[in-house]
Design an enzyme around this catalytic site. Structure first.
Site, PDB file in Angstrom:
ATOM      1  N   SER A   1       0.883  -1.133   0.026  1.00 46.12           N
ATOM      2  CA  SER A   1       0.011   0.003   0.119  1.00 46.12           C
ATOM      3  C   SER A   1       0.905   1.237   0.038  1.00 46.12           C
ATOM      4  O   SER A   1       1.833   1.472  -1.076  1.00 46.12           O
ATOM      5  CB  SER A   1      -0.716  -0.083   1.087  1.00 46.12           C
ATOM      6  OG  SER A   1      -1.873   0.863   0.988  1.00 46.12           O
TER       7      SER A   1
ATOM      8  N   ASP B   1       0.315  -4.496  -3.723  1.00 49.18           N
ATOM      9  CA  ASP B   1      -0.356  -3.516  -4.254  1.00 49.18           C
ATOM     10  C   ASP B   1      -0.268  -1.943  -3.731  1.00 49.18           C
ATOM     11  O   ASP B   1      -0.953  -1.484  -2.842  1.00 49.18           O
ATOM     12  CB  ASP B   1      -1.929  -4.110  -3.244  1.00 49.18           C
ATOM     13  CG  ASP B   1      -3.399  -3.796  -4.120  1.00 49.18           C
ATOM     14  OD1 ASP B   1      -3.113  -3.675  -5.463  1.00 49.18           O
ATOM     15  OD2 ASP B   1      -4.160  -3.811  -3.426  1.00 49.18           O
TER      16      ASP B   1
ATOM     17  N   HIS C   1      -7.613  -5.231  -0.966  1.00 46.62           N
ATOM     18  CA  HIS C   1      -6.381  -4.632  -0.738  1.00 46.62           C
ATOM     19  C   HIS C   1      -5.742  -5.150   0.346  1.00 46.62           C
ATOM     20  O   HIS C   1      -4.644  -4.972   0.718  1.00 46.62           O
ATOM     21  CB  HIS C   1      -6.665  -3.091  -0.792  1.00 46.62           C
ATOM     22  CG  HIS C   1      -5.352  -2.298  -0.617  1.00 46.62           C
ATOM     23  ND1 HIS C   1      -4.339  -1.970  -1.351  1.00 46.62           N
ATOM     24  CD2 HIS C   1      -5.073  -1.425   0.481  1.00 46.62           C
ATOM     25  CE1 HIS C   1      -3.406  -1.440  -0.982  1.00 46.62           C
ATOM     26  NE2 HIS C   1      -3.823  -0.802   0.323  1.00 46.62           N
TER      27      HIS C   1
END
Length: 317
Positions: free
Chosen positions: A141, A168, A244
């Site tokens: 992230s 991600d 996510h």
């Protein structure tokens, strides 16, 4: 872009998605007045058996505790890796909620990298040693974006990295509101990064949650846009049916799925195993020239991986 479809080998099975042969331990290290430890508390997971092991510096996502990746870390460490994951103090957490920037994250990552170079051995058992010639930089992230920024030279470190993995990664709220330092320029193969890169994206990361919360990995700032700017060699995998935060430990993945971001309907354990296995296969290929597992994933992703991967790409040149 050139997609290589030639196979180095076509094994009937791969071991990277199975538990490794090492038992593992974990410990948290906090800064004290007499310590050289970086200010963010460190979380370290390592094999117990005597040996010298490659190192992964892993940067957590926005406001995500570093210990909430424990199951994935333990899986990777069981294959013979030492993971060092900096955390954040309460002050840093509050600052992160108020200041829309990743500059401090990149600086903290560089500080931890320098600490690994100089001091990691001092907190490990005497017969467990870090292989500082084989160090990977990774992050999830916002931490994935910080990992790319560090690899691009937005902070200095004495530690040399052998590979880069983005789990991600997220560059900001949207393409007009990107986190500093801004690294996405929407130009193909624009990243000036000489490292081999692996990207693991999620198919549901750019979906909002319950119609109330914006996407955790919004379109324009998420994994396909990072992939577009990567130069070969780059591997790209998308966990099509997962969200996510579905690779986190169960308690936080479930909580996030209820209140923060869309979650998939598959097994969180399978998602963690898939991500961890890709880490292992990619690092074996690019640290130790052992590409059999990586080739198996590229050639037959949905025969060997525990989750659906689509697309799967390997750009070699």
């Amino acid at each position: 872009m050139v997609l290589s479809t030639e196979s180095l080998a076509t094994p009937t099975s791969t071991t990277c998605f199975d538990d490794g042969s090492y038992t593992v331990s974990k410990r948290s290290i906090r800064k004290s007045s007499s310590s050289d430890t970086p200010n963010p508390p460190l979380y370290i997971v390592y094999p117990n058996e005597k040996g010298t092991y490659p190192v992964i510096l892993f940067l957590h996502g926005f406001s995500i505790p570093n210990i909430s990746y424990t199951d994935m870390f333990e899986f990777i460490a069981s294959h013979g890796y030492i993971i060092v994951a900096p955390g954040q103090t309460l002050i840093e957490l509050l600052r992160g909620l108020c200041v829309f920037s990743a500059v401090g994250d990149v600086d903290s990552a560089a500080e931890t990298a320098n600490w690994i170079d100089e001091n990691l051995q001092s907190v490990l058992p005497n017969d467990v040693s870090p292989d500082l010639e084989n160090v990977a930089l990774a992050g999830h992230s916002k931490g994935g974006k910080a990992a790319f920024a560090l690899a691009l030279g937005h902070a200095n470190t004495s530690l040399k990295f052998k590979a880069l993995i983005g789990l991600d990664p997220v560059a900001g709220r949207d393409n007009a509101d990107r986190l500093e330092p801004k690294i996405l320029n929407y130009i193909p193969k624009n990243f000036n990064i000489s490292l081999p890169i692996a990207l693991i994206g999620t198919g549901l990361g750019d979906d909002g949650c319950c119609g109330c919360f914006p996407p955790a990995a919004p379109w324009g700032c998420n994994h396909p846009f990072f992939f577009n700017e990567c130069k070969p060699p780059t591997c790209y995998f998308v966990a099509k049916d997962f969200g996510h935060m579905d690779m986190l430990d169960d308690w936080l993945a479930k909580l996030a799925g209820m209140f923060v971001c869309k979650t998939g309907k598959g097994s969180y354990a399978d998602m963690r195993r898939a991500c961890g296995g890709i880490f292992v296969a990619f690092l074996k290929a690019y640290m130790f020239n052992e590409p059999v597992d990586l080739t198996a994933i590229i050639d037959s992703p949905n025969s060997v991986a525990p989750i659906k991967l689509d697309p799967v790409l390997w750009l070699k040149s």
